[in-house]
Design a protein around this motif. Structure first.
Motif, PDB file in Angstrom:
ATOM      1  N   VAL A 148      -6.740   2.192  -3.148  1.00 11.51           N
ATOM      2  CA  VAL A 148      -8.149   2.369  -2.800  1.00 11.51           C
ATOM      3  C   VAL A 148      -8.216   2.896  -1.376  1.00 11.51           C
ATOM      4  CG1 VAL A 148     -10.391   1.230  -2.544  1.00 11.51           C
ATOM      5  CG2 VAL A 148      -8.796   0.433  -4.295  1.00 11.51           C
ATOM      6  N   THR A 149      -8.989   3.965  -1.156  1.00 14.60           N
ATOM      7  CA  THR A 149      -9.217   4.422   0.216  1.00 14.60           C
ATOM      8  C   THR A 149      -9.889   3.255   0.937  1.00 14.60           C
ATOM      9  OG1 THR A 149     -11.321   5.433  -0.430  1.00 14.60           O
ATOM     10  CG2 THR A 149      -9.390   6.879  -0.353  1.00 14.60           C
ATOM     11  N   TYR A 150      -9.385   2.909   2.120  1.00 14.51           N
ATOM     12  CA  TYR A 150      -9.749   1.623   2.710  1.00 14.51           C
ATOM     13  C   TYR A 150     -10.221   1.747   4.147  1.00 14.51           C
ATOM     14  CZ  TYR A 150      -9.274  -3.405   3.551  1.00 14.51           C
ATOM     15  OH  TYR A 150      -9.505  -4.730   3.832  1.00 14.51           O
ATOM     16  N   GLU A 151     -11.345   1.114   4.430  1.00 13.20           N
ATOM     17  CA  GLU A 151     -11.887   1.030   5.786  1.00 13.20           C
ATOM     18  C   GLU A 151     -11.605  -0.383   6.297  1.00 13.20           C
ATOM     19  OE1 GLU A 151     -15.994   2.029   8.200  1.00 13.20           O
ATOM     20  OE2 GLU A 151     -15.955   2.231   6.031  1.00 13.20           O
TER      21      GLU A 151
ATOM     22  N   GLN B 111      -7.428   6.845   6.731  1.00 11.49           N
ATOM     23  CA  GLN B 111      -6.308   6.366   7.553  1.00 11.49           C
ATOM     24  C   GLN B 111      -5.518   5.270   6.843  1.00 11.49           C
ATOM     25  OE1 GLN B 111      -5.421   7.577  10.756  1.00 11.49           O
ATOM     26  NE2 GLN B 111      -6.776   9.165   9.994  1.00 11.49           N
ATOM     27  N   TYR B 112      -6.210   4.506   5.961  1.00 12.15           N
ATOM     28  CA  TYR B 112      -5.573   3.366   5.303  1.00 12.15           C
ATOM     29  C   TYR B 112      -5.885   3.343   3.808  1.00 12.15           C
ATOM     30  CZ  TYR B 112      -5.163   1.822  10.098  1.00 12.15           C
ATOM     31  OH  TYR B 112      -4.869   1.765  11.429  1.00 12.15           O
ATOM     32  N   PHE B 113      -4.978   2.740   3.091  1.00  8.96           N
ATOM     33  CA  PHE B 113      -5.170   2.487   1.662  1.00  8.96           C
ATOM     34  C   PHE B 113      -4.873   1.027   1.410  1.00  8.96           C
ATOM     35  CE2 PHE B 113      -4.231   6.942   1.932  1.00  8.96           C
ATOM     36  CZ  PHE B 113      -5.125   7.502   1.024  1.00  8.96           C
ATOM     37  N   LYS B 114      -5.600   0.439   0.489  1.00  8.78           N
ATOM     38  CA  LYS B 114      -5.252  -0.896   0.024  1.00  8.78           C
ATOM     39  C   LYS B 114      -4.631  -0.699  -1.343  1.00  8.78           C
ATOM     40  CE  LYS B 114      -6.691  -5.657   0.192  1.00  8.78           C
ATOM     41  NZ  LYS B 114      -7.758  -6.596   0.580  1.00  8.78           N
ATOM     42  N   ILE B 115      -3.398  -1.160  -1.485  1.00 13.53           N
ATOM     43  CA  ILE B 115      -2.635  -0.993  -2.717  1.00 13.53           C
ATOM     44  C   ILE B 115      -2.667  -2.315  -3.487  1.00 13.53           C
ATOM     45  CG2 ILE B 115      -0.399  -0.380  -3.711  1.00 13.53           C
ATOM     46  CD1 ILE B 115      -1.555   1.894  -2.052  1.00 13.53           C
ATOM     47  N   TYR B 116      -3.062  -2.232  -4.734  1.00 12.55           N
ATOM     48  CA  TYR B 116      -3.144  -3.417  -5.588  1.00 12.55           C
ATOM     49  C   TYR B 116      -2.128  -3.300  -6.720  1.00 12.55           C
ATOM     50  CZ  TYR B 116      -7.727  -3.943  -3.369  1.00 12.55           C
ATOM     51  OH  TYR B 116      -8.741  -4.072  -2.462  1.00 12.55           O
ATOM     52  N   GLN B 117      -1.471  -4.403  -7.011  1.00 10.08           N
ATOM     53  CA  GLN B 117      -0.616  -4.495  -8.192  1.00 10.08           C
ATOM     54  C   GLN B 117      -1.444  -5.212  -9.251  1.00 10.08           C
ATOM     55  OE1 GLN B 117       2.603  -3.190  -8.531  1.00 10.08           O
ATOM     56  NE2 GLN B 117       2.295  -3.673 -10.672  1.00 10.08           N
ATOM     57  N   ILE B 118      -1.722  -4.509 -10.355  1.00 12.75           N
ATOM     58  CA  ILE B 118      -2.589  -5.042 -11.405  1.00 12.75           C
ATOM     59  C   ILE B 118      -1.807  -5.126 -12.708  1.00 12.75           C
ATOM     60  CG2 ILE B 118      -4.670  -4.600 -12.774  1.00 12.75           C
ATOM     61  CD1 ILE B 118      -5.846  -3.212 -10.275  1.00 12.75           C
TER      62      ILE B 118
ATOM     63  N   SER C 231      -1.848  -7.537  -3.200  1.00 12.69           N
ATOM     64  CA  SER C 231      -2.404  -6.365  -2.519  1.00 12.69           C
ATOM     65  C   SER C 231      -1.819  -6.281  -1.119  1.00 12.69           C
ATOM     66  CB  SER C 231      -3.927  -6.437  -2.452  1.00 12.69           C
ATOM     67  OG  SER C 231      -4.344  -7.510  -1.628  1.00 12.69           O
ATOM     68  N   GLU C 232      -1.799  -5.064  -0.595  1.00 12.73           N
ATOM     69  CA  GLU C 232      -1.345  -4.839   0.773  1.00 12.73           C
ATOM     70  C   GLU C 232      -2.048  -3.609   1.322  1.00 12.73           C
ATOM     71  OE1 GLU C 232       2.679  -3.393   1.449  1.00 12.73           O
ATOM     72  OE2 GLU C 232       2.779  -2.709  -0.623  1.00 12.73           O
ATOM     73  N   VAL C 233      -2.259  -3.614   2.626  1.00 11.43           N
ATOM     74  CA  VAL C 233      -2.858  -2.468   3.303  1.00 11.43           C
ATOM     75  C   VAL C 233      -1.737  -1.653   3.921  1.00 11.43           C
ATOM     76  CG1 VAL C 233      -4.418  -1.723   5.140  1.00 11.43           C
ATOM     77  CG2 VAL C 233      -5.007  -3.715   3.738  1.00 11.43           C
ATOM     78  N   ILE C 234      -1.770  -0.341   3.653  1.00 14.37           N
ATOM     79  CA  ILE C 234      -0.777   0.575   4.235  1.00 14.37           C
ATOM     80  C   ILE C 234      -1.519   1.691   4.959  1.00 14.37           C
ATOM     81  CG2 ILE C 234       0.915   0.054   2.435  1.00 14.37           C
ATOM     82  CD1 ILE C 234       0.245   2.931   1.298  1.00 14.37           C
ATOM     83  N   ASP C 235      -0.818   2.382   5.842  1.00 15.29           N
ATOM     84  CA  ASP C 235      -1.434   3.556   6.459  1.00 15.29           C
ATOM     85  C   ASP C 235      -1.167   4.779   5.585  1.00 15.29           C
ATOM     86  OD1 ASP C 235       1.112   4.583   7.061  1.00 15.29           O
ATOM     87  OD2 ASP C 235       1.028   3.896   9.130  1.00 15.29           O
ATOM     88  N   ASN C 236      -1.655   5.908   6.014  1.00 14.63           N
ATOM     89  CA  ASN C 236      -1.537   7.123   5.202  1.00 14.63           C
ATOM     90  C   ASN C 236      -0.184   7.818   5.349  1.00 14.63           C
ATOM     91  OD1 ASN C 236      -1.703   8.423   7.667  1.00 14.63           O
ATOM     92  ND2 ASN C 236      -3.750   9.240   7.336  1.00 14.63           N
TER      93      ASN C 236
END
Length: 118
Positions: free
Chosen positions: A5-8, A22-29, A37-42
């Motif tokens: 998810v594009t993340y603010e 600048q950031y994405f939140k990555i979810y394992q579903i 979930s984890e927040v990563i940069d681009n």
């Protein structure tokens, strides 16, 4: 499955300008539930390089706000499934996606580059 998810970071919301994310939140579903979930940069990538970068991380689906025509083409070329036009909480969007209830808006497009999207 991995979903990005594009993340603010400041608000926890879906960031609305894909190419400037600048950031994405990555979810394992799995099985309709978010396992982690984890927040990563681009990764230092912008615009057209973001979709292949996400794909290299194992992401299958991208949840985002608005995107321009170049991004639409780059997302399609990378093989990512997209869920555009999403607003509000990134966590809520991911939960709806996990349940099969997230409704994309494929009309959501950036048509005035050079301005900051809110």
């Amino acid at each position: 499955m991995k979903v990005a998810v594009t993340y603010e970071k400041e608000t926890g919301n879906v960031f609305q300008h894909f190419g400037k994310t600048q950031y994405f939140k990555i979810y394992q579903i799995e099985d309709g539930k978010i396992l982690s979930s984890e927040v990563i940069d681009n990764g230092g990538n912008g615009h057209h390089a973001i979709p292949p970068y996400l794909k290299s991380l194992g992401v299958e689906t991208l949840i985002l706000g608005n995107r321009g025509q170049g991004a639409i083409e780059a997302i399609a070329a990378s093989g990512l499934k997209e869920m555009p036009g999403i607003t509000g909480s990134a966590d809520e969007a991911a939960e709806l996606f996990a349940k099969g209830q997230l409704k994309p808006n494929f009309e959501a497009k950036c048509v005035h580059h050079g301005e900051h999207h809110q």
